[in-house]
Design a protein around this motif. Structure first.
Motif, PDB file in Angstrom:
ATOM      1  N   ARG A  88      12.840 -17.895 -15.581  1.00 11.36           N
ATOM      2  CA  ARG A  88      11.229 -17.562 -15.197  1.00 11.36           C
ATOM      3  C   ARG A  88      11.441 -17.860 -13.732  1.00 11.36           C
ATOM      4  N   THR A  89      11.652 -19.012 -13.166  1.00 12.86           N
ATOM      5  CA  THR A  89      11.628 -19.343 -11.852  1.00 12.86           C
ATOM      6  C   THR A  89      12.410 -18.482 -10.895  1.00 12.86           C
ATOM      7  N   LEU A  90      13.365 -18.294 -11.517  1.00 15.25           N
ATOM      8  CA  LEU A  90      14.541 -17.421 -10.667  1.00 15.25           C
ATOM      9  C   LEU A  90      13.809 -15.884 -10.388  1.00 15.25           C
ATOM     10  N   GLY A  91      13.333 -15.264 -11.527  1.00 17.66           N
ATOM     11  CA  GLY A  91      12.741 -13.987 -11.395  1.00 17.66           C
ATOM     12  C   GLY A  91      11.379 -13.890 -10.417  1.00 17.66           C
ATOM     13  N   LYS A  92      10.644 -15.262 -10.391  1.00 18.66           N
ATOM     14  CA  LYS A  92       9.465 -15.170  -9.548  1.00 18.66           C
ATOM     15  C   LYS A  92       9.628 -15.560  -7.941  1.00 18.66           C
ATOM     16  N   ALA A  93      10.615 -16.525  -8.064  1.00 22.14           N
ATOM     17  CA  ALA A  93      10.923 -17.011  -6.713  1.00 22.14           C
ATOM     18  C   ALA A  93      12.104 -16.895  -5.882  1.00 22.14           C
ATOM     19  N   SER A  94      13.132 -16.250  -6.445  1.00 27.20           N
ATOM     20  CA  SER A  94      14.405 -15.974  -5.721  1.00 27.20           C
ATOM     21  C   SER A  94      14.128 -14.445  -4.811  1.00 27.20           C
ATOM     22  N   GLY A  95      13.131 -13.706  -5.226  1.00 25.00           N
ATOM     23  CA  GLY A  95      12.976 -12.474  -4.504  1.00 25.00           C
ATOM     24  C   GLY A  95      13.659 -11.477  -5.281  1.00 25.00           C
ATOM     25  N   VAL A  96      14.398 -11.769  -6.315  1.00 24.55           N
ATOM     26  CA  VAL A  96      15.185 -10.814  -7.029  1.00 24.55           C
ATOM     27  C   VAL A  96      14.604 -10.673  -8.459  1.00 24.55           C
TER      28      VAL A  96
END
Lengths: 105, 156
Positions: free
Chosen positions: A67-75
């Motif tokens: 979830r965080t990866l999708g929201k905060a990584s820019g990808v």
């Protein structure tokens, strides 16, 4: 824990091939782990995810959730799965030289 | 010799409460995170998870739920279901577990197929338009088995 050689460096890995010491990692090691896991070449977008995973792990002591990866990584999530079809969080952690994410999300 | 890894799962979500819906969503998301192909089939009240108007309002069952360890009459106090749901939602947010609408979208974006059950749609007088856009199709039980072929089926 076993010792192996990745990109010419002797490193310790767990039974699934995750580096046990994030400090032993470098970008050549990342590229070789990626090739061994079905990603022939790491693009700029792959690196964006791998670097984000690594930064968060080194800052927080835990890998981010998908979830965080999708929201905060820019990808976004869709692209994460295109870049890492075998599981974005798991594979980006492996390539980034950090332990396997333990969360359920 | 190690067991063959699981490569495909089809998860059925049949219950409409918060505690009825989350396990299936976590299983589906977890499958995709492991690179396992996943389908999710929503049936009966489980369809609330993909219903445009209802998916934001799914609650924990406060009555007839021994897991809450509340006296039966306490569970029946008006608003109790909302209070328990609110507490759980807060805890889940702390753990980075998304609310149902966001979680369903995340699972769809991860490449899992979302389907609604034809029999339940007919029974409740619903149409395709009642569901969120991520739902691929309304399918019969036979079509569900076709899509589930070659994988494991998990009923929740």
């Amino acid at each position: 824990m076993t010792q192996t050689t990745i990109a010419g460096h002797p490193v310790d890995v767990d039974p699934e091939g995750f580096l046990t010491d994030p400090g032993a990692w470098d970008r050549d090691i990342a590229a070789e782990i990626a090739r061994d896991n079905g990603i022939p070449e790491l693009t700029e977008r792959h690196w964006q995810v791998v670097d984000f995973m690594r930064e968060r792990y080194l800052r927080d002591g835990a890998a981010p959730s998908i979830r965080t990866l999708g929201k905060a990584s820019g990808v976004p999530v869709k692209e994460l799965y295109q870049l890492f079809p075998k599981g974005p969080a798991k594979l980006a952690a492996k390539i980034g030289g950090i332990p396997k994410p333990r969360g359920c999300i | 010799m190690p067991d063959d890894p699981i490569t495909k799962v089809s998860i059925i979500i049949s219950k409409g409460s918060l505690e009825g819906i989350y396990p299936g969503l976590i299983l589906a998301n977890g499958a995709r995170m492991e690179g396992i192909e996943a389908n999710v089939f929503f049936t009966f009240f489980g369809m609330d998870a993909i219903h445009r108007e209802r998916h934001e309002h799914v609650k924990v069952a406060a009555v007839g739920n021994p897991g809450l360890h509340l006296a039966t009459w306490v569970g029946g106090v008006p608003g109790m279901s909302s209070i328990v749901t609110h507490q759980l939602a807060k805890k889940m947010e702390e753990l980075d577990i998304p609310p149902i609408p966001e979680f369903v979208e995340l699972i769809a974006d991860s490449g899992a197929g979302l389907y609604a059950c034809q029999a339940s749609v007919d029974m409740f007088g619903l149409t395709r338009a009642d569901f969120i856009d991520q739902v691929e199709d309304v399918i019969t039980v036979g079509e569900f088995y076709e899509r589930a072929a070659g994988g494991q089926i998990i009923f929740t």
